[in-house]
Design a protein around this motif. Structure first.
Motif, PDB file in Angstrom:
ATOM      1  N   PHE A 168     -86.727  18.244   1.660  1.00 53.99           N
ATOM      2  CA  PHE A 168     -86.817  16.462   1.712  1.00 53.99           C
ATOM      3  C   PHE A 168     -86.877  15.992   0.538  1.00 53.99           C
ATOM      4  O   PHE A 168     -86.117  15.341   0.150  1.00 53.99           O
ATOM      5  N   LEU A 172     -84.386  13.101  -1.642  1.00 54.33           N
ATOM      6  CA  LEU A 172     -84.281  12.033  -2.282  1.00 54.33           C
ATOM      7  C   LEU A 172     -83.725  11.998  -3.945  1.00 54.33           C
ATOM      8  O   LEU A 172     -83.323  11.214  -3.993  1.00 54.33           O
ATOM      9  N   MET A 175     -80.778  11.074  -3.131  1.00 50.22           N
ATOM     10  CA  MET A 175     -80.732   9.544  -3.000  1.00 50.22           C
ATOM     11  C   MET A 175     -81.019   8.544  -4.520  1.00 50.22           C
ATOM     12  O   MET A 175     -80.130   8.093  -4.516  1.00 50.22           O
ATOM     13  N   MET A 176     -81.737   8.901  -5.696  1.00 51.52           N
ATOM     14  CA  MET A 176     -82.378   8.511  -6.907  1.00 51.52           C
ATOM     15  C   MET A 176     -80.872   8.742  -7.326  1.00 51.52           C
ATOM     16  O   MET A 176     -80.154   8.140  -8.273  1.00 51.52           O
ATOM     17  N   PRO A 179     -77.498   5.793  -5.442  1.00 52.40           N
ATOM     18  CA  PRO A 179     -77.538   5.020  -4.502  1.00 52.40           C
ATOM     19  C   PRO A 179     -76.286   4.804  -3.574  1.00 52.40           C
ATOM     20  O   PRO A 179     -77.281   4.605  -1.812  1.00 52.40           O
ATOM     21  N   ILE A 182     -77.573   6.433  -0.386  1.00 51.80           N
ATOM     22  CA  ILE A 182     -79.462   6.278   0.311  1.00 51.80           C
ATOM     23  C   ILE A 182     -79.053   5.982   1.885  1.00 51.80           C
ATOM     24  O   ILE A 182     -79.930   6.919   2.873  1.00 51.80           O
ATOM     25  N   THR A 186     -81.047   9.036   4.545  1.00 52.29           N
ATOM     26  CA  THR A 186     -82.206   8.810   4.755  1.00 52.29           C
ATOM     27  C   THR A 186     -81.848   9.181   6.498  1.00 52.29           C
ATOM     28  O   THR A 186     -82.553   9.147   7.282  1.00 52.29           O
ATOM     29  N   LEU A 189     -82.430  12.780   6.355  1.00 59.74           N
ATOM     30  CA  LEU A 189     -84.226  13.101   6.408  1.00 59.74           C
ATOM     31  C   LEU A 189     -85.472  12.705   7.805  1.00 59.74           C
ATOM     32  O   LEU A 189     -85.854  13.486   8.273  1.00 59.74           O
ATOM     33  N   PRO A 233     -90.512  13.419  -5.766  1.00 58.10           N
ATOM     34  CA  PRO A 233     -88.817  14.152  -5.531  1.00 58.10           C
ATOM     35  C   PRO A 233     -88.865  15.491  -6.614  1.00 58.10           C
ATOM     36  O   PRO A 233     -89.893  15.600  -7.806  1.00 58.10           O
TER      37      PRO A 233
ATOM     38  N   LEU B 172     -84.263   0.252   2.950  1.00 56.51           N
ATOM     39  CA  LEU B 172     -82.924   0.569   2.019  1.00 56.51           C
ATOM     40  C   LEU B 172     -82.741  -0.680   1.275  1.00 56.51           C
ATOM     41  O   LEU B 172     -81.754  -0.135   0.012  1.00 56.51           O
ATOM     42  N   MET B 175     -84.825   0.453  -1.531  1.00 57.09           N
ATOM     43  CA  MET B 175     -83.915   1.998  -2.407  1.00 57.09           C
ATOM     44  C   MET B 175     -82.904   1.473  -3.600  1.00 57.09           C
ATOM     45  O   MET B 175     -82.560   2.130  -4.430  1.00 57.09           O
ATOM     46  N   MET B 176     -82.410   0.572  -2.767  1.00 58.82           N
ATOM     47  CA  MET B 176     -81.046   0.549  -3.282  1.00 58.82           C
ATOM     48  C   MET B 176     -81.087  -0.162  -4.641  1.00 58.82           C
ATOM     49  O   MET B 176     -80.616  -0.294  -5.503  1.00 58.82           O
ATOM     50  N   PRO B 179     -84.191   3.266  -8.035  1.00 56.56           N
ATOM     51  CA  PRO B 179     -84.427   3.640  -6.934  1.00 56.56           C
ATOM     52  C   PRO B 179     -86.068   4.564  -7.783  1.00 56.56           C
ATOM     53  O   PRO B 179     -86.583   4.926  -6.782  1.00 56.56           O
ATOM     54  N   ILE B 182     -87.792   4.589  -3.930  1.00 56.54           N
ATOM     55  CA  ILE B 182     -86.800   5.768  -3.035  1.00 56.54           C
ATOM     56  C   ILE B 182     -88.265   6.115  -2.614  1.00 56.54           C
ATOM     57  O   ILE B 182     -88.397   6.981  -1.508  1.00 56.54           O
ATOM     58  N   THR B 183     -89.044   7.111  -3.490  1.00 56.66           N
ATOM     59  CA  THR B 183     -89.840   7.756  -2.764  1.00 56.66           C
ATOM     60  C   THR B 183     -91.216   7.214  -1.923  1.00 56.66           C
ATOM     61  O   THR B 183     -91.093   7.578  -0.818  1.00 56.66           O
ATOM     62  N   THR B 186     -89.575   5.642   1.291  1.00 57.22           N
ATOM     63  CA  THR B 186     -88.689   6.875   2.628  1.00 57.22           C
ATOM     64  C   THR B 186     -90.383   6.933   3.291  1.00 57.22           C
ATOM     65  O   THR B 186     -90.186   6.880   4.484  1.00 57.22           O
TER      66      THR B 186
END
Lengths: 235, 235
Positions: A168, A172, A175-176, A179, A182, A186, A189, A233, B172, B175-176, B179, B182-183, B186
């Motif tokens: 997990f 994350l 993703m960070m 982008p 992402i 997901t 995830l 994260p 999504l 998140m994009m 960042p 993001i946490t 999710t």
């Protein structure tokens, strides 16, 4: 399956156990194939897992019908009744495992080819290896009536939970970093979460199997599963 | 629950139906409270949902025991057996709904105060409102024995799936954009997925209830659920 059957209760139960074994084998094969499909972007293999789920559902229905007929026909007392009801519950968990594998398989095309970095694929494969061992062992221990082994098995689920938390965090972080990762991440995830949930179903099966064999509950020494609800994260 | 009971089969089944009704009420309350806790960052309310889950589990065990005892004691044939087995299955789905609400509630603290933009909170509340209506209606229709209503109910699940796909895209996009979202996003993603899965359990309940009442399967005209496995984020 006429009205006037001459089989004994133990033979009937033996047949139900064979169905549990079959469902366990199928569940293991589905989990294994779903992760292989995911990591190798193999859409055809993913599709096979999706269609295997219909077989799993049919097996569960067959088991349920046999079990309920057995209860109605023989009116078993205490221990025998426990065994039949336990089998119904275990079949329910195995069916759910197949469902979760199907769910992973359905994400194969969404994750796509490019998106899974080597390290991440390794982590997910390692996690699925742990889960797969659990699925195989719990059915073995049940069919071979080895209650003491079930306790160790339930403890092993904690390792899966730890691994899930690591995956997990790893996801994350990806993703960070970018982008563009992402969408694929997901989906991964959800795949990792599904593996973690398969571990929980193995725990349910272990608890039911232990109860069937001993009439006692497995000692409650198990900490809580998914710790990611507290997780930030990796830095 | 001694051996020599004078209740009729219908009385026993009526008792089981009341347990289904209770479980349905509790499931609805848990879903509603979990979303309220999530949107208002109310940790105490979230905690209550987590502890309600133990009550739900106890109700399910009670129902299972009563149902199995009833089968063993009365050896019901065809339609009566179908009703009892159907109740066991519906209770299993209601327990899973409680579990999913608990899972949402456990994410309240991880999502935190600042992270949920107004629009997103609205979308998730709207989705949960749809799900909640479904949970309440399916139990009503079952207890009041209204098979024709169940068909419409199952069709309404498609709307939840459409809504879930919209929420998924919305998440999504957040998140994009940043960042730092993001946490939290999710966790919200898992919450939305859990709502979508609650809708699937309502569908299972509708199917079982229909079968109990009519002896027939609900016509299979329902397209597949979660379409996000094909989904890219909104541009």
């Amino acid at each position: 399956m006429g009205e006037h059957t001459v089989t004994s209760f133990d033979e009937d139960l033996g047949h139900i156990d064979r169905l549990i074994r079959d469902m366990g084998d199928l569940a293991g094969a589905m989990v294994s194939a779903s992760i292989q499909a995911l990591v190798q972007s193999d859409n055809a293999l993913g599709q096979r897992v999706v269609s295997d789920d219909a077989i799993m559902d049919a097996r569960q229905r067959e088991l349920d019908e046999r079990a309920i007929t057995l209860i109605a026909k023989r009116q078993p007392m205490a221990q025998d009744l426990r065994a039949v009801v336990g089998a119904i519950r275990m079949a329910g968990d195995l069916e759910r495992i197949g469902d979760l594998a199907k769910n992973i398989a359905k994400r194969v095309s969404a994750v796509g080819q490019s998106a899974t970095p080597r390290d991440l694929a390794h982590s997910i494969e390692a996690m699925s290896g742990m889960v797969l061992d659990q699925v195989r062992e719990v059915v073995d221990h049940y069919v071979s009536r080895r209650p003491e082994e079930l306790q160790a098995l339930r403890a092993a689920d904690e390792k899966i939970d730890v691994k899930y938390t690591a995956v997990f965090r790893e996801l994350l972080t990806y993703m960070m970093e970018d982008p563009r990762n992402i969408t694929a991440c997901t989906h991964l995830l959800f795949c990792a979460k599904n593996l973690e949930r398969i571990g929980d179903h193995v725990t349910n099966i272990a608890e039911n199997a232990y109860y069937v064999m001993t009439g006692k509950q497995l000692p409650l020494n198990r900490p809580k599963q998914d710790e990611t609800s507290m997780t930030a994260p990796a830095a």
